[in-house]
Design a protein around this motif. Structure first.
Motif, PDB file in Angstrom:
ATOM      1  N   VAL A 161     -26.555  53.241  -1.118  1.00 21.23           N
ATOM      2  CA  VAL A 161     -28.041  52.781  -1.474  1.00 21.23           C
ATOM      3  C   VAL A 161     -29.025  53.813  -0.274  1.00 21.23           C
ATOM      4  O   VAL A 161     -30.115  54.273  -0.938  1.00 21.23           O
ATOM      5  CB  VAL A 161     -28.094  51.413  -1.148  1.00 21.23           C
ATOM      6  CG1 VAL A 161     -29.709  51.036  -1.073  1.00 21.23           C
ATOM      7  CG2 VAL A 161     -27.487  50.835  -2.485  1.00 21.23           C
ATOM      8  N   LEU A 162     -28.594  53.903   0.785  1.00 23.62           N
ATOM      9  CA  LEU A 162     -29.583  54.463   1.764  1.00 23.62           C
ATOM     10  C   LEU A 162     -29.284  56.025   1.812  1.00 23.62           C
ATOM     11  O   LEU A 162     -30.248  56.893   2.228  1.00 23.62           O
ATOM     12  CB  LEU A 162     -29.254  53.926   3.106  1.00 23.62           C
ATOM     13  CG  LEU A 162     -29.616  52.426   3.362  1.00 23.62           C
ATOM     14  CD1 LEU A 162     -29.198  51.946   4.639  1.00 23.62           C
ATOM     15  CD2 LEU A 162     -31.064  52.063   3.015  1.00 23.62           C
ATOM     16  N   ALA A 163     -28.115  56.672   1.673  1.00 27.53           N
ATOM     17  CA  ALA A 163     -27.922  57.952   1.781  1.00 27.53           C
ATOM     18  C   ALA A 163     -28.986  58.783   0.970  1.00 27.53           C
ATOM     19  O   ALA A 163     -29.502  59.879   1.409  1.00 27.53           O
ATOM     20  CB  ALA A 163     -26.481  58.239   1.568  1.00 27.53           C
ATOM     21  N   PRO A 164     -29.233  58.653  -0.288  1.00 33.71           N
ATOM     22  CA  PRO A 164     -30.159  59.432  -0.987  1.00 33.71           C
ATOM     23  C   PRO A 164     -31.632  59.382  -0.365  1.00 33.71           C
ATOM     24  O   PRO A 164     -32.183  60.374  -0.624  1.00 33.71           O
ATOM     25  CB  PRO A 164     -30.302  58.676  -2.486  1.00 33.71           C
ATOM     26  CG  PRO A 164     -28.649  58.109  -2.562  1.00 33.71           C
ATOM     27  CD  PRO A 164     -28.519  57.388  -1.034  1.00 33.71           C
ATOM     28  N   ARG A 165     -32.031  58.213   0.202  1.00 31.02           N
ATOM     29  CA  ARG A 165     -33.496  58.086   0.545  1.00 31.02           C
ATOM     30  C   ARG A 165     -33.391  58.772   1.991  1.00 31.02           C
ATOM     31  O   ARG A 165     -34.488  59.149   2.444  1.00 31.02           O
ATOM     32  CB  ARG A 165     -33.695  56.548   0.830  1.00 31.02           C
ATOM     33  CG  ARG A 165     -33.782  55.913  -0.703  1.00 31.02           C
ATOM     34  CD  ARG A 165     -33.845  54.520  -0.174  1.00 31.02           C
ATOM     35  NE  ARG A 165     -34.333  53.829  -1.631  1.00 31.02           N
ATOM     36  CZ  ARG A 165     -33.322  53.641  -2.635  1.00 31.02           C
ATOM     37  NH1 ARG A 165     -32.139  54.032  -2.740  1.00 31.02           N
ATOM     38  NH2 ARG A 165     -33.741  53.118  -3.743  1.00 31.02           N
ATOM     39  N   LEU A 166     -32.337  59.243   2.676  1.00 28.90           N
ATOM     40  CA  LEU A 166     -32.265  59.835   3.779  1.00 28.90           C
ATOM     41  C   LEU A 166     -31.885  61.352   3.651  1.00 28.90           C
ATOM     42  O   LEU A 166     -31.431  62.128   4.777  1.00 28.90           O
ATOM     43  CB  LEU A 166     -31.437  59.152   4.931  1.00 28.90           C
ATOM     44  CG  LEU A 166     -31.845  57.843   5.106  1.00 28.90           C
ATOM     45  CD1 LEU A 166     -30.647  57.052   6.073  1.00 28.90           C
ATOM     46  CD2 LEU A 166     -33.023  57.543   5.691  1.00 28.90           C
ATOM     47  N   TRP A 211     -27.732  66.133   7.364  1.00 24.52           N
ATOM     48  CA  TRP A 211     -26.361  65.580   7.669  1.00 24.52           C
ATOM     49  C   TRP A 211     -26.573  64.695   8.951  1.00 24.52           C
ATOM     50  O   TRP A 211     -25.761  63.757   9.111  1.00 24.52           O
ATOM     51  CB  TRP A 211     -25.329  66.698   7.819  1.00 24.52           C
ATOM     52  CG  TRP A 211     -25.647  67.412   9.133  1.00 24.52           C
ATOM     53  CD1 TRP A 211     -26.521  68.769   9.022  1.00 24.52           C
ATOM     54  CD2 TRP A 211     -25.475  67.396  10.407  1.00 24.52           C
ATOM     55  NE1 TRP A 211     -26.509  69.456  10.211  1.00 24.52           N
ATOM     56  CE2 TRP A 211     -25.981  68.637  11.116  1.00 24.52           C
ATOM     57  CE3 TRP A 211     -24.609  66.429  11.018  1.00 24.52           C
ATOM     58  CZ2 TRP A 211     -25.810  68.715  12.316  1.00 24.52           C
ATOM     59  CZ3 TRP A 211     -24.583  66.692  12.503  1.00 24.52           C
ATOM     60  CH2 TRP A 211     -24.982  67.650  13.127  1.00 24.52           C
ATOM     61  N   LEU A 212     -27.491  64.848   9.845  1.00 21.01           N
ATOM     62  CA  LEU A 212     -27.778  64.133  10.777  1.00 21.01           C
ATOM     63  C   LEU A 212     -28.195  62.479  10.508  1.00 21.01           C
ATOM     64  O   LEU A 212     -27.490  61.539  11.221  1.00 21.01           O
ATOM     65  CB  LEU A 212     -28.880  64.569  11.628  1.00 21.01           C
ATOM     66  CG  LEU A 212     -28.587  65.768  12.645  1.00 21.01           C
ATOM     67  CD1 LEU A 212     -29.912  66.120  13.297  1.00 21.01           C
ATOM     68  CD2 LEU A 212     -27.804  65.528  13.700  1.00 21.01           C
ATOM     69  N   ALA A 213     -28.782  62.353   9.461  1.00 19.24           N
ATOM     70  CA  ALA A 213     -28.941  60.979   8.758  1.00 19.24           C
ATOM     71  C   ALA A 213     -27.569  60.324   8.419  1.00 19.24           C
ATOM     72  O   ALA A 213     -27.467  59.141   8.647  1.00 19.24           O
ATOM     73  CB  ALA A 213     -30.013  61.076   7.884  1.00 19.24           C
ATOM     74  N   LEU A 214     -26.694  61.256   7.793  1.00 19.71           N
ATOM     75  CA  LEU A 214     -25.559  60.529   7.336  1.00 19.71           C
ATOM     76  C   LEU A 214     -24.582  60.293   8.560  1.00 19.71           C
ATOM     77  O   LEU A 214     -23.999  59.255   8.505  1.00 19.71           O
ATOM     78  CB  LEU A 214     -24.642  61.767   6.534  1.00 19.71           C
ATOM     79  CG  LEU A 214     -23.239  61.493   6.204  1.00 19.71           C
ATOM     80  CD1 LEU A 214     -23.371  60.414   5.107  1.00 19.71           C
ATOM     81  CD2 LEU A 214     -22.704  62.480   5.451  1.00 19.71           C
ATOM     82  N   ALA A 215     -24.715  61.235   9.439  1.00 16.94           N
ATOM     83  CA  ALA A 215     -23.957  60.718  10.696  1.00 16.94           C
ATOM     84  C   ALA A 215     -24.391  59.461  11.160  1.00 16.94           C
ATOM     85  O   ALA A 215     -23.497  58.639  11.837  1.00 16.94           O
ATOM     86  CB  ALA A 215     -23.821  62.129  11.823  1.00 16.94           C
ATOM     87  N   GLY A 216     -25.767  59.432  11.596  1.00 15.67           N
ATOM     88  CA  GLY A 216     -26.244  58.185  12.081  1.00 15.67           C
ATOM     89  C   GLY A 216     -25.786  56.974  11.259  1.00 15.67           C
ATOM     90  O   GLY A 216     -25.522  56.057  11.929  1.00 15.67           O
ATOM     91  N   LEU A 217     -25.890  57.030  10.032  1.00 24.50           N
ATOM     92  CA  LEU A 217     -25.393  55.924   9.292  1.00 24.50           C
ATOM     93  C   LEU A 217     -23.903  55.717   9.593  1.00 24.50           C
ATOM     94  O   LEU A 217     -23.746  54.481   9.569  1.00 24.50           O
ATOM     95  CB  LEU A 217     -25.900  56.225   7.602  1.00 24.50           C
ATOM     96  CG  LEU A 217     -27.323  56.015   7.102  1.00 24.50           C
ATOM     97  CD1 LEU A 217     -27.271  56.337   5.700  1.00 24.50           C
ATOM     98  CD2 LEU A 217     -27.678  54.520   7.253  1.00 24.50           C
TER      99      LEU A 217
END
Length: 296
Positions: A134-139, A144-150
């Motif tokens: 749910v959140l990955a497409p919005r970030l 890739w930093l947002a993906l690593a943070g999640l």
């Protein structure tokens, strides 16, 4: 001085551990490939050779090309670098967060313990994969930093609970009680007396987290929720070639092999670190006390 002796003993046990040597050698080779590979290859991961579409490995393209003529070796080296960066960042953040939350909850107790463990339990009951989807497409605009943070945000809770239990046990030990009675502040007690005794567990957990994060990133990228084009990772490369793995095997098996090799290397190194850092696994180097020389 005591820490220096313990460090030398740990290094000595690692040097004698075959799994540590194999895992470390394989991991170093993969890191060298990720760092040096893009510079020794004449092609960039984004270059397109229109004269070599789905070309098998040859002198020009060491690992062949993909559907549109991109060099598989260059793409795999770049994808390995991205996956390693994500894994290392996730492991550092998740393990650090678990150590901070677990030690504070276990040492202070009371409302601090209840609030921190409530937050951990709340995140544990959330379906992690669904949250990422749910959140990955919005970030995506943060890359890739947002993906690593999640991944780090959703991967610290179980470790924090284990650290909390060990901290509560260490809190009752005499050296911790004496430090508190001498007026040493709680933060300093945690830093100087609690965390060093948790180091073996945290280091082993970090190695497992690295492998888990790389596999999670690959899975998310495989389903289109991870690293986004034009960037690549091992997951995106495996996803792009999964439908032609038997027809053009070089497109699939090289990045898949790198992923398997990394997970194997980290697993071997993690087991060796656990054995070397755990004092209960130490065996005397000489014969047992009281043994008679010359007897079989």
């Amino acid at each position: 001085m005591r820490a220096g002796r313990r460090g030398r003993a740990v290094l000595g046990r690692l040097a004698r551990h075959p799994g540590a040597l194999c895992g470390l050698g394989l991991l170093v080779a993969l890191v060298v490939l990720a760092v040096v590979g893009p510079y020794v290859c004449r092609w960039s991961y984004s270059d397109v050779d229109y004269t070599a579409l789905r070309q098998p490995p040859d002198a020009r393209h060491w690992m062949g090309t993909n559907r549109i003529g991109q060099d598989v070796f260059a793409q795999a080296a770049h994808g390995l670098r991205k996956s390693l960066l994500i894994g290392a960042l996730v492991a550092a953040v998740a393990t650090g967060l678990a150590a901070a939350v677990g030690t504070c909850a276990g040492y202070f107790g009371g409302w601090t313990d209840r609030l921190l463990m409530f937050a951990a339990d709340l995140l544990l009951v959330l379906p992690g994969f669904l949250v990422l989807v749910v959140l990955a497409p919005r970030l995506r605009r943060w890359g890739w930093l947002a993906l690593a943070g999640l991944l780090a945000l959703l991967g610290w809770m179980v470790t924090a609970r284990a650290v909390r239990g060990m901290t509560r046990s260490l809190k009752e030990q005499q050296f911790v009680v004496v430090a508190g009675l001498m007026g040493v502040g709680p933060v300093r007690v945690i830093w100087r007396h609690v965390l060093p005794h948790l180091a073996s567990f945290l280091i082993t957990d970090a190695t497992v987290t690295v492998a888990g994060a790389v596999v999670s990133e690959a899975g998310l990228s495989y389903f289109g929720f991870g690293v986004q084009p034009p960037d690549v990772s091992l997951g995106t490369l495996i996803a792009d070639a999964s439908d032609v793995a038997l027809v053009y095997p070089w497109m699939f098996f090289f990045p898949a092999g790198l992923l398997i090799a990394f997970v194997l290397a980290v697993g071997l190194l993690g087991n060796a670190l656990r054995d070397a850092l755990d004092p209960t696994t130490v065996r005397p180097s000489g014969p047992p006390r009281g043994a008679v020389s010359g007897l079989a």
